[in-house]
Design a protein around this motif. Structure first.
Motif, PDB file in Angstrom:
ATOM      1  N   THR A  49       0.823  -1.199   0.000  1.00  0.00           N
ATOM      2  CA  THR A  49       0.000   0.000   0.000  1.00  0.00           C
ATOM      3  C   THR A  49       0.859   1.251   0.000  1.00  0.00           C
ATOM      4  N   ALA A  50       1.993   1.217   0.698  1.00  0.00           N
ATOM      5  CA  ALA A  50       2.911   2.364   0.691  1.00  0.00           C
ATOM      6  C   ALA A  50       3.417   2.642  -0.720  1.00  0.00           C
ATOM      7  N   VAL A  51       3.720   1.594  -1.471  1.00  0.00           N
ATOM      8  CA  VAL A  51       4.145   1.763  -2.860  1.00  0.00           C
ATOM      9  C   VAL A  51       3.028   2.394  -3.677  1.00  0.00           C
ATOM     10  N   ALA A  52       1.810   1.899  -3.498  1.00  0.00           N
ATOM     11  CA  ALA A  52       0.673   2.409  -4.261  1.00  0.00           C
ATOM     12  C   ALA A  52       0.404   3.871  -3.941  1.00  0.00           C
ATOM     13  N   ARG A  53       0.447   4.230  -2.665  1.00  0.00           N
ATOM     14  CA  ARG A  53       0.240   5.620  -2.283  1.00  0.00           C
ATOM     15  C   ARG A  53       1.281   6.528  -2.936  1.00  0.00           C
ATOM     16  N   ALA A  54       2.532   6.117  -2.852  1.00  0.00           N
ATOM     17  CA  ALA A  54       3.591   6.933  -3.436  1.00  0.00           C
ATOM     18  C   ALA A  54       3.409   7.069  -4.938  1.00  0.00           C
ATOM     19  N   ARG A  55       2.974   5.998  -5.607  1.00  0.00           N
ATOM     20  CA  ARG A  55       2.781   6.063  -7.062  1.00  0.00           C
ATOM     21  C   ARG A  55       1.675   7.048  -7.429  1.00  0.00           C
ATOM     22  N   VAL A  56       0.572   7.005  -6.700  1.00  0.00           N
ATOM     23  CA  VAL A  56      -0.531   7.924  -6.970  1.00  0.00           C
ATOM     24  C   VAL A  56      -0.062   9.374  -6.786  1.00  0.00           C
ATOM     25  N   ALA A  57       0.650   9.645  -5.697  1.00  0.00           N
ATOM     26  CA  ALA A  57       1.100  11.011  -5.417  1.00  0.00           C
ATOM     27  C   ALA A  57       2.165  11.467  -6.408  1.00  0.00           C
ATOM     28  N   ALA A  58       3.056  10.571  -6.812  1.00  0.00           N
ATOM     29  CA  ALA A  58       4.093  10.923  -7.786  1.00  0.00           C
ATOM     30  C   ALA A  58       3.474  11.261  -9.135  1.00  0.00           C
ATOM     31  N   ASP A  59       2.453  10.508  -9.526  1.00  0.00           N
ATOM     32  CA  ASP A  59       1.796  10.782 -10.804  1.00  0.00           C
ATOM     33  C   ASP A  59       1.104  12.147 -10.783  1.00  0.00           C
ATOM     34  N   VAL A  60       0.514  12.509  -9.642  1.00  0.00           N
ATOM     35  CA  VAL A  60      -0.091  13.833  -9.529  1.00  0.00           C
ATOM     36  C   VAL A  60       0.979  14.912  -9.672  1.00  0.00           C
ATOM     37  N   LEU A  61       2.106  14.734  -9.011  1.00  0.00           N
ATOM     38  CA  LEU A  61       3.191  15.716  -9.114  1.00  0.00           C
ATOM     39  C   LEU A  61       3.657  15.875 -10.549  1.00  0.00           C
ATOM     40  N   MET A  62       3.885  14.774 -11.233  1.00  0.00           N
ATOM     41  CA  MET A  62       4.407  14.867 -12.589  1.00  0.00           C
ATOM     42  C   MET A  62       3.385  15.396 -13.582  1.00  0.00           C
ATOM     43  N   GLY A  63       2.126  15.455 -13.173  1.00  0.00           N
ATOM     44  CA  GLY A  63       1.128  16.111 -13.997  1.00  0.00           C
ATOM     45  C   GLY A  63       1.366  17.606 -14.129  1.00  0.00           C
ATOM     46  N   SER A  64       2.190  18.183 -13.244  1.00  0.00           N
ATOM     47  CA  SER A  64       2.514  19.610 -13.298  1.00  0.00           C
ATOM     48  C   SER A  64       3.826  19.885 -14.024  1.00  0.00           C
ATOM     49  N   TYR A  65       4.518  18.849 -14.438  1.00  0.00           N
ATOM     50  CA  TYR A  65       5.806  19.037 -15.115  1.00  0.00           C
ATOM     51  C   TYR A  65       5.574  19.601 -16.514  1.00  0.00           C
ATOM     52  N   ASP A  66       6.312  20.627 -16.869  1.00  0.00           N
ATOM     53  CA  ASP A  66       6.198  21.273 -18.179  1.00  0.00           C
ATOM     54  C   ASP A  66       7.271  20.709 -19.099  1.00  0.00           C
ATOM     55  N   PRO A  67       6.926  19.841 -20.044  1.00  0.00           N
ATOM     56  CA  PRO A  67       7.954  19.229 -20.896  1.00  0.00           C
ATOM     57  C   PRO A  67       8.612  20.207 -21.850  1.00  0.00           C
ATOM     58  N   GLY A  68       7.942  21.321 -22.140  1.00  0.00           N
ATOM     59  CA  GLY A  68       8.535  22.306 -23.033  1.00  0.00           C
ATOM     60  C   GLY A  68       9.689  23.042 -22.380  1.00  0.00           C
ATOM     61  N   GLY A 355      -6.029  13.463  -5.026  1.00  0.00           N
ATOM     62  CA  GLY A 355      -4.708  12.958  -4.685  1.00  0.00           C
ATOM     63  C   GLY A 355      -3.694  14.050  -4.455  1.00  0.00           C
ATOM     64  N   ARG A 356      -4.162  15.296  -4.340  1.00  0.00           N
ATOM     65  CA  ARG A 356      -3.251  16.404  -4.087  1.00  0.00           C
ATOM     66  C   ARG A 356      -2.947  16.495  -2.605  1.00  0.00           C
ATOM     67  N   LEU A 357      -1.713  16.851  -2.286  1.00  0.00           N
ATOM     68  CA  LEU A 357      -1.237  16.921  -0.913  1.00  0.00           C
ATOM     69  C   LEU A 357      -0.921  18.372  -0.584  1.00  0.00           C
ATOM     70  N   GLY A 358      -1.345  18.820   0.600  1.00  0.00           N
ATOM     71  CA  GLY A 358      -1.257  20.226   0.944  1.00  0.00           C
ATOM     72  C   GLY A 358      -0.032  20.595   1.746  1.00  0.00           C
ATOM     73  N   THR A 359       0.079  21.884   2.026  1.00  0.00           N
ATOM     74  CA  THR A 359       1.256  22.381   2.740  1.00  0.00           C
ATOM     75  C   THR A 359       1.198  22.054   4.228  1.00  0.00           C
ATOM     76  N   ARG A 360      -0.022  22.047   4.815  1.00  0.00           N
ATOM     77  CA  ARG A 360      -0.145  21.688   6.240  1.00  0.00           C
ATOM     78  C   ARG A 360      -0.478  20.210   6.340  1.00  0.00           C
ATOM     79  N   TRP A 361       0.459  19.420   6.819  1.00  0.00           N
ATOM     80  CA  TRP A 361       0.252  17.981   6.859  1.00  0.00           C
ATOM     81  C   TRP A 361      -0.843  17.596   7.844  1.00  0.00           C
ATOM     82  N   SER A 362      -1.106  18.451   8.816  1.00  0.00           N
ATOM     83  CA  SER A 362      -2.203  18.183   9.752  1.00  0.00           C
ATOM     84  C   SER A 362      -3.560  18.366   9.095  1.00  0.00           C
ATOM     85  N   GLY A 363      -3.588  18.987   7.915  1.00  0.00           N
ATOM     86  CA  GLY A 363      -4.835  19.285   7.231  1.00  0.00           C
ATOM     87  C   GLY A 363      -5.515  20.546   7.727  1.00  0.00           C
ATOM     88  N   ALA A 364      -4.909  21.244   8.682  1.00  0.00           N
ATOM     89  CA  ALA A 364      -5.536  22.445   9.238  1.00  0.00           C
ATOM     90  C   ALA A 364      -5.722  23.510   8.159  1.00  0.00           C
TER      91      ALA A 364
END
Length: 641
Positions: A49-68, A355-364
């Motif tokens: 499950t840790a692998v799966a979580r990391a994969r989902v979050a990594a894919d979200v991050l790379m969705g913001s990568y600008d290939p140009g 699947g987006r992760l925020g700046t406050r890890w507590s969710g506050a």
């Protein structure tokens, strides 16, 4: 190729029979499954499950990568850290899908660039600039790329960068240390923590080296005795002009680099005194006067009456990168438990349906200072999820996503409204998987199919297998306004992964930009930016698009934008053919043209596949060369049914 035996055929039929039986039982158990049903979280997640979580979050991050441009939008050093985090993810999990993006950045961005293209500073070539710490971040990124690929060009680049940085080591001021900038105005913790780590990493990869080892030893001794480590074992930001601790904030990334630099040098020397200092720094970080608030790693700017700037958003992830190294090196259960706790907190409290992760890890969050979600916060929190992946990584993993993860429904006055949703599935392993997918909906809603079988054929970890399954969610006209959760559960080979869509039912449109209320309407953020509440802007070639899925029985609609600066507003019924409806023809950069501007959307009501009448509203920049694009503060819409 050997022919199939009768036993192999029997096994296949048996697997299918068992799966179909399970499918039937699950479908029968769904009269009105509650979408908010969740299992109690375990103290720390299991490896697959840790692998799966990391994969989902990594894919979200790379969705913001600008290939140009080959980076993440609008931030140079943050891009280096984000790419290094993706490198950590690939190294930890075995997933190699993003090696091409690393090389794309290396080849496209190693040249000379004027100020404003990739960085606020001119780039001098070979990823160097007047910001010495920025140069060091890129050096570490290319060492990470070398570790992944063994291509010597990456290590050579790291050496080039390190040689540049060494030009700013200066023993004539404060007895040593690297200057923070080319103007030589400040000696601080981050620049020198990076220098220790960079030089030690070079030594540990260059056969027969003594040069970088000696420089790392010298830097560590100077840093240890500089006074930046205070009496509590915490690292303040830097030194005064009189070469004393300046008492400025203890940022998590300063503490993390002090730990990480010491660990890498300890690997080179096995000096027990270095490891003892590292443990003192680590114990201070999680101690009673440290960097933890109610069990959660917390930055000073995480307070709900403050907002972290674009730099601070990424600090905690850097800390966790080197905390993971601490866990791997010492195998200390206290450190491992802290790492696992942070990963679980991030996933359970700081993650939205997309699947987006925020700046406050507590969710506050708060109205004036909401929890912010962007690619920087994604990269930061991803480091905690990556650290939770055990080594070696489990070979088998299963993950799922729903897209769109935050759909909007504006119900018709009568009849139900359908939402097309894709269930994305992915897996790693070495054998075919027959996964059972089931869908839970709120009472009175329905999903088609409620349960289905998904066949996945992974071939190891390097390229996870994936498959998308179309679903249809039916929302009754009686659905109340607000957020409603649809949950998809994926099960196979003893593994389970749950994902959710956060469906917003709304009969009206009224939101401030830069808030969570904006997210469901923001169809395409492109490379727009938001610096807080009532603030979204698009500079240069960037834009942002809102989608308003007006009900099928809508007869007229009007939207009002509170907008200023140098804007172009276009409207479309299909997100392809656009009509310009507003444009600022003057180069206004002081906000003096801020006003509420209304647009009649009636001529543009579309015909959506879900039965709605969608309208797309896009905001861009009328003067793309001066850095002041269209800025929207507030959006409202009125409709007639």
């Amino acid at each position: 190729m050997k022919p199939k035996t009768k036993f192999a055929g029997l096994r296949t039929r048996l697997q299918t029979l068992l799966a179909v039986t399970a499918l039937t039982l699950v479908a029968a158990a769904f009269p009105a499954a509650a979408a908010d049903r969740t299992d109690p979280p375990s103290p720390h997640t299991d490896g697959p499950t840790a692998v799966a979580r990391a994969r989902v979050a990594a894919d979200v991050l790379m969705g913001s990568y600008d290939p140009g441009k080959a980076w993440f939008p609008s931030s140079w050093w943050n891009s280096a850290v984000a790419l290094q985090t993706i490198g950590d993810y690939m190294q930890r999990t075995g997933d190699r899908r993003y090696l091409g993006q690393l090389d794309n950045t290396f080849e496209k961005d190693k040249g000379v660039f004027p100020a404003g293209v990739l960085s606020g500073d001119p780039l001098l070539g070979n990823f160097t600039s007047r910001a010495i710490d920025d140069s060091e971040w890129w050096g570490l990124t290319w060492i990470q790329a070398y570790d992944l690929t063994r291509d010597p060009k990456y290590l050579d680049m790291a050496v080039t960068i390190a040689n540049y940085v060494y030009g700013y080591w200066d023993s004539s001021t404060c007895g040593g240390g690297v200057w923070w900038n080319a103007e030589r105005t400040y000696k601080n913790a981050i620049t020198n923590g990076l220098w220790i780590r960079l030089t030690a990493e070079l030594h540990n990869r260059i056969h027969g080296d003594t040069l970088w080892l000696n420089r790392s030893r010298t830097a560590w001794a100077w840093f240890r005795d500089s006074g930046m480590i205070n009496a509590d074992g915490l690292v303040n930001d830097g030194l005064t002009d009189a070469c004393t601790n300046n008492g400025q904030n203890v940022w998590t990334y300063n503490q993390g680099l002090a730990i990480g630099g010491g660990l890498e040098l300890w690997r080179a020397t096995k000096d027990p005194a270095i490891l003892a200092t590292v443990k003192r720094l680590a114990d201070a970080a999680i101690g009673p006067n440290g960097l933890v608030d109610d069990g959660t790693l917390t930055e000073a700017c995480d307070a709900t009456d403050q907002t972290c700037d674009d730099n601070g958003k990424q600090f905690k992830g850097i800390f966790m990168r080197y905390w993971t190294d601490l866990v791997d090196t010492t195998h200390d259960r206290r450190y491992a438990d802290f790492l696992g706790t942070q990963a679980d907190i991030v996933w359970n409290k700081d993650r939205d349906a997309a699947g987006r992760l925020g700046t406050r890890w507590s969710g506050a969050t708060s109205d004036d200072h909401p929890n912010v979600f962007d690619w920087r916060t994604q990269a930061s929190a991803l480091s905690a999820l990556v650290g939770a992946v055990p080594t070696p990584a489990p070979l088998l993993s299963l993950a799922a996503t729903l897209s769109p993860a935050q759909p909007v429904v504006m119900p018709s006055a009568s009849g139900s409204t359908t939402i097309p949703v894709d269930l994305g599935t992915s897996a790693t392993g070495f054998f075919p998987l027959l996964a059972l997918a089931s869908v839970d909906t709120p009472s009175g809603w329905s999903a088609s199919p409620r349960a289905t079988l998904v066949r996945l054929h992974p071939h190891g970890n390097a390229m996870p297998a994936s498959r998308s399954v179309p679903l249809t969610i039916s929302v009754p006209s009686s659905a109340t306004d607000g957020h409603h959760l649809v949950t998809a559960n994926l099960m196979a080979a003893g593994l389970r992964f749950a994902t959710q869509a956060d469906v917003l039912v709304a009969h009206s449109i009224d939101f401030d930009t830069g808030t969570v209320a904006e997210n469901p309407w923001l169809f395409d953020p492109d490379h727009s930016q938001s610096n807080g509440v009532q603030n979204r802007f698009a500079d240069g070639n960037a834009h942002f698009t809102y989608r308003f899925p007006f009900p099928a029985d809508t007869t007229s609609a009007r939207v009002t934008l509170t907008i200023d600066a140098e804007f172009v507003v276009q409207v479309s019924a299909d997100n392809e053919n656009w009509t310009t409806v507003l444009q600022e023809d003057r180069p206004i950069t002081d906000g003096s043209n801020k006003a509420d501007r209304s647009i009649d959307l009636t001529p543009y009501l579309g015909n959506g596949a879900d039965g709605s009448k969608p309208v797309y509203v896009k905001v861009s920049d009328s003067f793309p060369n001066d850095g002041w694009g269209g800025r929207v503060y507030h959006v409202t819409a009125n409709i007639v049914q």
